[in-house]
Write a protein that holds these residues in place. Structure first.
Motif, PDB file in Angstrom:
ATOM      1  N   LEU A   1       4.516  40.639  14.367  1.00  0.00           N
ATOM      2  CA  LEU A   1       4.983  39.627  15.324  1.00  0.00           C
ATOM      3  C   LEU A   1       6.511  39.581  15.322  1.00  0.00           C
ATOM      4  N   SER A   2       7.073  39.169  16.463  1.00  0.00           N
ATOM      5  CA  SER A   2       8.534  39.039  16.587  1.00  0.00           C
ATOM      6  C   SER A   2       8.963  37.737  15.897  1.00  0.00           C
ATOM      7  N   GLU A   3      10.268  37.573  15.729  1.00  0.00           N
ATOM      8  CA  GLU A   3      10.748  36.346  15.081  1.00  0.00           C
ATOM      9  C   GLU A   3      10.341  35.078  15.838  1.00  0.00           C
ATOM     10  N   PRO A   4      10.511  35.036  17.180  1.00  0.00           N
ATOM     11  CA  PRO A   4      10.058  33.820  17.879  1.00  0.00           C
ATOM     12  C   PRO A   4       8.559  33.575  17.700  1.00  0.00           C
ATOM     13  N   GLN A   5       7.769  34.651  17.703  1.00  0.00           N
ATOM     14  CA  GLN A   5       6.311  34.475  17.528  1.00  0.00           C
ATOM     15  C   GLN A   5       5.982  33.975  16.115  1.00  0.00           C
ATOM     16  N   ILE A   6       6.679  34.539  15.127  1.00  0.00           N
ATOM     17  CA  ILE A   6       6.439  34.105  13.743  1.00  0.00           C
ATOM     18  C   ILE A   6       6.807  32.626  13.601  1.00  0.00           C
ATOM     19  N   SER A   7       7.949  32.271  14.183  1.00  0.00           N
ATOM     20  CA  SER A   7       8.416  30.886  14.078  1.00  0.00           C
ATOM     21  C   SER A   7       7.408  29.926  14.722  1.00  0.00           C
ATOM     22  N   GLU A   8       6.923  30.312  15.896  1.00  0.00           N
ATOM     23  CA  GLU A   8       5.985  29.447  16.625  1.00  0.00           C
ATOM     24  C   GLU A   8       4.668  29.255  15.862  1.00  0.00           C
ATOM     25  N   LEU A   9       4.163  30.358  15.298  1.00  0.00           N
ATOM     26  CA  LEU A   9       2.905  30.268  14.550  1.00  0.00           C
ATOM     27  C   LEU A   9       3.109  29.455  13.264  1.00  0.00           C
ATOM     28  N   ALA A  10       4.254  29.675  12.609  1.00  0.00           N
ATOM     29  CA  ALA A  10       4.552  28.918  11.383  1.00  0.00           C
ATOM     30  C   ALA A  10       4.664  27.426  11.708  1.00  0.00           C
ATOM     31  N   PHE A  11       5.184  27.099  12.888  1.00  0.00           N
ATOM     32  CA  PHE A  11       5.301  25.696  13.288  1.00  0.00           C
ATOM     33  C   PHE A  11       3.913  25.056  13.394  1.00  0.00           C
ATOM     34  N   GLU A  12       2.953  25.812  13.953  1.00  0.00           N
ATOM     35  CA  GLU A  12       1.574  25.288  14.058  1.00  0.00           C
ATOM     36  C   GLU A  12       1.024  24.993  12.668  1.00  0.00           C
ATOM     37  N   VAL A  13       1.304  25.893  11.708  1.00  0.00           N
ATOM     38  CA  VAL A  13       0.810  25.696  10.335  1.00  0.00           C
ATOM     39  C   VAL A  13       1.544  24.517   9.691  1.00  0.00           C
TER      40      VAL A  13
ATOM     41  N   THR B   1       4.760  15.528  11.370  1.00  0.00           N
ATOM     42  CA  THR B   1       5.638  15.608  12.538  1.00  0.00           C
ATOM     43  C   THR B   1       6.908  16.396  12.228  1.00  0.00           C
ATOM     44  N   PRO B   2       6.785  17.672  11.867  1.00  0.00           N
ATOM     45  CA  PRO B   2       8.016  18.432  11.584  1.00  0.00           C
ATOM     46  C   PRO B   2       8.808  18.637  12.865  1.00  0.00           C
ATOM     47  N   SER B   3      10.131  18.774  12.719  1.00  0.00           N
ATOM     48  CA  SER B   3      10.956  19.014  13.903  1.00  0.00           C
ATOM     49  C   SER B   3      10.843  20.461  14.358  1.00  0.00           C
ATOM     50  N   GLY B   4      10.551  21.367  13.410  1.00  0.00           N
ATOM     51  CA  GLY B   4      10.540  22.803  13.729  1.00  0.00           C
ATOM     52  C   GLY B   4      11.758  23.523  13.202  1.00  0.00           C
ATOM     53  N   ILE B   5      12.707  22.797  12.589  1.00  0.00           N
ATOM     54  CA  ILE B   5      13.933  23.483  12.134  1.00  0.00           C
ATOM     55  C   ILE B   5      13.654  24.413  10.953  1.00  0.00           C
ATOM     56  N   ASP B   6      12.739  24.014  10.046  1.00  0.00           N
ATOM     57  CA  ASP B   6      12.506  24.853   8.851  1.00  0.00           C
ATOM     58  C   ASP B   6      11.910  26.204   9.234  1.00  0.00           C
ATOM     59  N   ASN B   7      10.812  26.190  10.016  1.00  0.00           N
ATOM     60  CA  ASN B   7      10.193  27.460  10.404  1.00  0.00           C
ATOM     61  C   ASN B   7      11.179  28.314  11.213  1.00  0.00           C
ATOM     62  N   THR B   8      12.042  27.658  12.011  1.00  0.00           N
ATOM     63  CA  THR B   8      12.981  28.416  12.852  1.00  0.00           C
ATOM     64  C   THR B   8      14.027  29.136  12.004  1.00  0.00           C
ATOM     65  N   VAL B   9      14.735  28.409  11.151  1.00  0.00           N
ATOM     66  CA  VAL B   9      15.820  29.048  10.379  1.00  0.00           C
ATOM     67  C   VAL B   9      15.246  30.098   9.435  1.00  0.00           C
ATOM     68  N   ILE B  10      14.032  29.857   8.934  1.00  0.00           N
ATOM     69  CA  ILE B  10      13.434  30.799   7.975  1.00  0.00           C
ATOM     70  C   ILE B  10      12.889  32.033   8.692  1.00  0.00           C
TER      71      ILE B  10
END
Ligand code: MEV
Length: 317
Positions: free
Chosen positions: A128-140, A147-156
């Protein structure tokens, strides 16, 4: 099918934690001195679908289907299988290791999830690409953190410094000058979910007051962005100290974190604040390169259980 490794760094939040949950901008950077890894090995002799999960750090060695639906590691594996290979699961073993402190504001949960998604999607032949990985990690992340903001999965997932605001296009920061940071672990641990929900209670009881604090935090992130890009250390330091004062008014600092911030400033840091969810975990100090070792030592003398020196502006893998 070869053995596949996936890796993900830890992270620190430089500005805007908590406010970012309420739509304000925040700035974060990856820390590759600590990381999570996932290693996927095919299991040719086992029947298809047999997945063995090993995580020595938490004494786990079990088949995937023995693990609860909301088990953090199992849910990352299941989410990746559902996304990448919904109709066929080969037999494999996945081993997860991490050197990122748990419940300490350095993104250990998101990093383990990203490492699993990265390794497993590659193993299944559909990296998966970085945006795809980030999006899937956000779901997890949502399964575990509410209620995570999404910043952790994004920067990582991106492994780059980011200026992040929910619902806005991501901005990867291209810094012109390196900055040096000392990270110190208070040794106290509070899950992010706990501090996020405590802040939510405060906000719901007094939206006017706390909404105003979030706005001020967002302004600090906006002021910090050009200062970080140009390497304006005095400005950055002042903004960090202001951010720490606002985090204190959100009641997410602790006596130990406040002491560590004071110790860093007394040893010559230009600014200091907690980083991440707070009520323990890590604090960060901004310093001139030549002062980092002295500040690390002062932080250890003040009770930090571990310190890391890291640079923003060096290539991160
Ligand atoms: C955690 O690293 C940062 C918080 O703002 C929570 C979040 O953004 O999801 C405290």
């Amino acid at each position: 099918m070869p053995v596949i490794f996936g890796k993900a760094p830890g992270k620190i939040i430089l500005f805007g934690e908590h406010a970012v949950v309420y739509g304000q901008p925040a700035i974060a950077m990856p820390v590759s001195r600590v990381n999570a890894t996932a290693r996927v090995t095919p299991n040719i002799s086992a029947s298809p679908g047999l997945v063995r999960m090993i995580a020595p750090d938490i004494d786990l060695d079990a088949p995937l289907d023995h693990l609860a639906e909301d088990h953090p590691l199992a849910s990352a594996v299941r989410a990746t299988l559902a996304e990448v290979s919904p109709h066929h699961t080969p037999a494999f073993t996945i081993q997860i290791n991490s050197t990122i402190p748990i419940s300490a504001g350095m993104g250990s949960g998101a990093a383990v999830t990203v490492a699993i998604i990265r390794a497993l999607s590659a193993f299944l032949g559909r990296p998966l690409s970085e945006p795809q990985i980030s999006e899937l990690a956000f779901e997890v992340e949502k399964i575990h953190h509410g209620t995570p903001s999404g910043i952790d999965n994004t920067v990582i997932a991106y492994r780059k410094p980011v200026y992040f605001q929910k619902g806005m296009p991501l901005e990867i920061l291209q810094v012109e000058k390196s900055t040096h940071w000392v990270i110190a672990d208070s040794g106290e641990k509070t899950p992010t979910k706990t501090t996020v929900s405590a802040v939510r209670d405060l906000y719901e009881n007094n939206p006017q007051v706390y909404g105003e604090i979030f706005d001020q935090m967002g302004t600090l992130s906006n002021d910090a962005r050009p200062a970080l890009i140009s390497g304006d250390l005095p400005t950055l330091g002042q903004l960090m100290n202001k951010n720490q004062a606002l985090l204190q008014s959100l009641q997410v600092s602790s006596a130990k974190l406040d002491d560590l911030c004071q110790a860093a400033l007394a040893a010559g840091a230009l600014g200091a604040k907690l980083s991440g969810g707070g009520r323990g975990g890590n604090m960060i100090a901004l310093a001139a390169q030549e002062d980092c070792d002295r500040i690390s030592q002062a932080l250890e003398e003040a009770g930090a259980t571990k310190t890391i020196v890291t640079t923003l502006g060096e290539a991160t893998e």
